[in-house]
Scaffold this motif. Structure first.
Motif, PDB file in Angstrom:
ATOM      1  N   LEU A 135      55.793  54.482  10.420  1.00 25.94           N
ATOM      2  CA  LEU A 135      55.039  54.172   9.203  1.00 25.94           C
ATOM      3  C   LEU A 135      55.769  53.136   8.357  1.00 25.94           C
ATOM      4  O   LEU A 135      55.143  52.214   7.807  1.00 25.94           O
ATOM      5  CB  LEU A 135      54.810  55.460   8.396  1.00 25.94           C
ATOM      6  CG  LEU A 135      53.927  55.344   7.159  1.00 25.94           C
ATOM      7  CD1 LEU A 135      52.525  54.873   7.537  1.00 25.94           C
ATOM      8  CD2 LEU A 135      53.857  56.677   6.424  1.00 25.94           C
ATOM      9  N   VAL A 136      57.094  53.268   8.260  1.00 24.56           N
ATOM     10  CA  VAL A 136      57.891  52.282   7.528  1.00 24.56           C
ATOM     11  C   VAL A 136      57.721  50.900   8.145  1.00 24.56           C
ATOM     12  O   VAL A 136      57.572  49.897   7.438  1.00 24.56           O
ATOM     13  CB  VAL A 136      59.385  52.692   7.531  1.00 24.56           C
ATOM     14  CG1 VAL A 136      60.261  51.538   7.038  1.00 24.56           C
ATOM     15  CG2 VAL A 136      59.597  53.914   6.658  1.00 24.56           C
ATOM     16  N   CYS A 137      57.735  50.838   9.466  1.00 25.80           N
ATOM     17  CA  CYS A 137      57.554  49.557  10.156  1.00 25.80           C
ATOM     18  C   CYS A 137      56.197  48.950   9.846  1.00 25.80           C
ATOM     19  O   CYS A 137      56.087  47.747   9.583  1.00 25.80           O
ATOM     20  CB  CYS A 137      57.715  49.768  11.664  1.00 25.80           C
ATOM     21  SG  CYS A 137      57.600  48.240  12.641  1.00 25.80           S
ATOM     22  N   ILE A 138      55.162  49.766   9.841  1.00 22.59           N
ATOM     23  CA  ILE A 138      53.803  49.259   9.612  1.00 22.59           C
ATOM     24  C   ILE A 138      53.646  48.714   8.194  1.00 22.59           C
ATOM     25  O   ILE A 138      53.092  47.632   7.988  1.00 22.59           O
ATOM     26  CB  ILE A 138      52.769  50.363   9.893  1.00 22.59           C
ATOM     27  CG1 ILE A 138      52.736  50.684  11.391  1.00 22.59           C
ATOM     28  CG2 ILE A 138      51.378  49.936   9.418  1.00 22.59           C
ATOM     29  CD1 ILE A 138      51.907  51.902  11.741  1.00 22.59           C
ATOM     30  N   VAL A 139      54.140  49.453   7.210  1.00 23.48           N
ATOM     31  CA  VAL A 139      53.903  49.054   5.818  1.00 23.48           C
ATOM     32  C   VAL A 139      54.901  48.019   5.317  1.00 23.48           C
ATOM     33  O   VAL A 139      54.639  47.346   4.313  1.00 23.48           O
ATOM     34  CB  VAL A 139      53.925  50.286   4.875  1.00 23.48           C
ATOM     35  CG1 VAL A 139      52.880  51.297   5.286  1.00 23.48           C
ATOM     36  CG2 VAL A 139      55.310  50.931   4.840  1.00 23.48           C
ATOM     37  N   SER A 140      56.041  47.875   5.994  1.00 20.77           N
ATOM     38  CA  SER A 140      57.076  46.964   5.492  1.00 20.77           C
ATOM     39  C   SER A 140      57.025  45.570   6.107  1.00 20.77           C
ATOM     40  O   SER A 140      57.649  44.644   5.587  1.00 20.77           O
ATOM     41  CB  SER A 140      58.464  47.563   5.745  1.00 20.77           C
ATOM     42  OG  SER A 140      58.764  47.606   7.135  1.00 20.77           O
ATOM     43  N   GLN A 141      56.293  45.409   7.211  1.00 23.58           N
ATOM     44  CA  GLN A 141      56.286  44.128   7.920  1.00 23.58           C
ATOM     45  C   GLN A 141      55.067  43.288   7.545  1.00 23.58           C
ATOM     46  O   GLN A 141      53.945  43.794   7.517  1.00 23.58           O
ATOM     47  CB  GLN A 141      56.286  44.354   9.436  1.00 23.58           C
ATOM     48  CG  GLN A 141      57.497  45.097   9.949  1.00 23.58           C
ATOM     49  CD  GLN A 141      58.790  44.367   9.654  1.00 23.58           C
ATOM     50  OE1 GLN A 141      58.919  43.174   9.931  1.00 23.58           O
ATOM     51  NE2 GLN A 141      59.757  45.075   9.102  1.00 23.58           N
ATOM     52  N   ARG A 142      55.315  42.012   7.268  1.00 23.47           N
ATOM     53  CA  ARG A 142      54.201  41.103   7.003  1.00 23.47           C
ATOM     54  C   ARG A 142      53.685  40.461   8.281  1.00 23.47           C
ATOM     55  O   ARG A 142      52.574  39.942   8.319  1.00 23.47           O
ATOM     56  CB  ARG A 142      54.641  40.035   6.003  1.00 23.47           C
ATOM     57  CG  ARG A 142      54.869  40.604   4.600  1.00 23.47           C
ATOM     58  CD  ARG A 142      55.310  39.547   3.617  1.00 23.47           C
ATOM     59  NE  ARG A 142      54.317  38.495   3.463  1.00 23.47           N
ATOM     60  CZ  ARG A 142      54.443  37.500   2.588  1.00 23.47           C
ATOM     61  NH1 ARG A 142      55.518  37.434   1.817  1.00 23.47           N
ATOM     62  NH2 ARG A 142      53.505  36.572   2.492  1.00 23.47           N
ATOM     63  N   ASN A 143      54.480  40.502   9.319  1.00 28.10           N
ATOM     64  CA  ASN A 143      54.078  39.991  10.631  1.00 28.10           C
ATOM     65  C   ASN A 143      53.192  41.039  11.312  1.00 28.10           C
ATOM     66  O   ASN A 143      53.662  42.123  11.664  1.00 28.10           O
ATOM     67  CB  ASN A 143      55.321  39.711  11.473  1.00 28.10           C
ATOM     68  CG  ASN A 143      54.999  39.058  12.805  1.00 28.10           C
ATOM     69  OD1 ASN A 143      53.931  39.241  13.366  1.00 28.10           O
ATOM     70  ND2 ASN A 143      55.943  38.303  13.322  1.00 28.10           N
TER      71      ASN A 143
END
Length: 212
Positions: A135-143
């Motif tokens: 979830l952190v990866c999904i919400v923190s990445q703009r790519n």
């Protein structure tokens, strides 16, 4: 048991690398490495828990997670230009966030009586932590291509949770999970490619308009 807990720690480290890398290609390489660690965990758990089904699970995980999924994601990067896409969350914040997630998950798991050895609870907390790391990866990445790795991390976590709690499940269950994940990644990569062709960027902040 020490080997199992060490491999679980490596899962966390490789997750950090998957999220922190600036390009999807590098993230795919670390995801392949994480999946290899997951395969080794399956092999160790098979011997520790006398669950011979996990040997077959390890073969399926190696084919789909170590080989096919990273190959698909690396191939996708060849047609997409990531150079102009901001990286998102500063990597410095990932370490305290990850530490907080691991501590929280261990605190949740500790009081629960589970049908597994007490010393394997840290591994279970790591597997649950991967849902939050995804979830952190999904919400923190703009790519938007890197956001796909959030799903991959969550899927690895669910795979490990199932290995710990339902390791006697037949191989058909593992095959179903692995193929579902593979086709999900294929569909998401196709969607990312469609979006890139439409707006010529992978920046999630540019997805501001929905047209029917």
């Amino acid at each position: 048991m020490l080997m199992i807990n060490t491999l679980a720690g490596l899962l966390i480290l490789t997750s950090l690398c998957v999220i922190a890398m600036k390009t999807a290609k590098k993230s795919a390489i670390f995801y392949a490495l994480q999946s290899l660690v997951l395969v080794l965990l399956f092999l160790c758990l098979a011997g520790e828990m006398q669950a011979h089904e996990l040997y077959m699970w390890s073969i399926g995980a190696f084919i789909t997670k170590v080989v096919l999924v990273p190959a698909i994601l690396i191939y996708a990067t060849k047609k997409l230009n990531e150079s102009a896409t901001p990286s998102g969350l500063n990597a410095v914040w990932l370490i305290p966030i990850t530490a907080l997630i691991v501590v929280l998950c261990y605190w949740v798991v500790s009081p629960i009586n589970l049908p597994l050895a007490e010393s394997l609870k840290p591994v279970l907390s790591v597997s649950l932590g991967h849902f939050l790391l995804g979830l952190v990866c999904i919400v923190s990445q703009r790519n938007i291509l890197k956001q796909v790795f959030g799903y991959c991390l969550m899927e690895n976590g669910s795979h490990l949770t199932l290995a710990l709690l339902a390791n006697k499940a037949p191989e058909l269950v593992e095959i179903g999970i692995a193929t579902d994940a593979l086709f999900a990644v294929i569909i998401m990569v196709l969607l990312v490619n469609k979006i890139y062709l439409k707006i010529n960027t992978l920046d999630a902040k540019e997805l501001t308009g929905l047209k029917g």
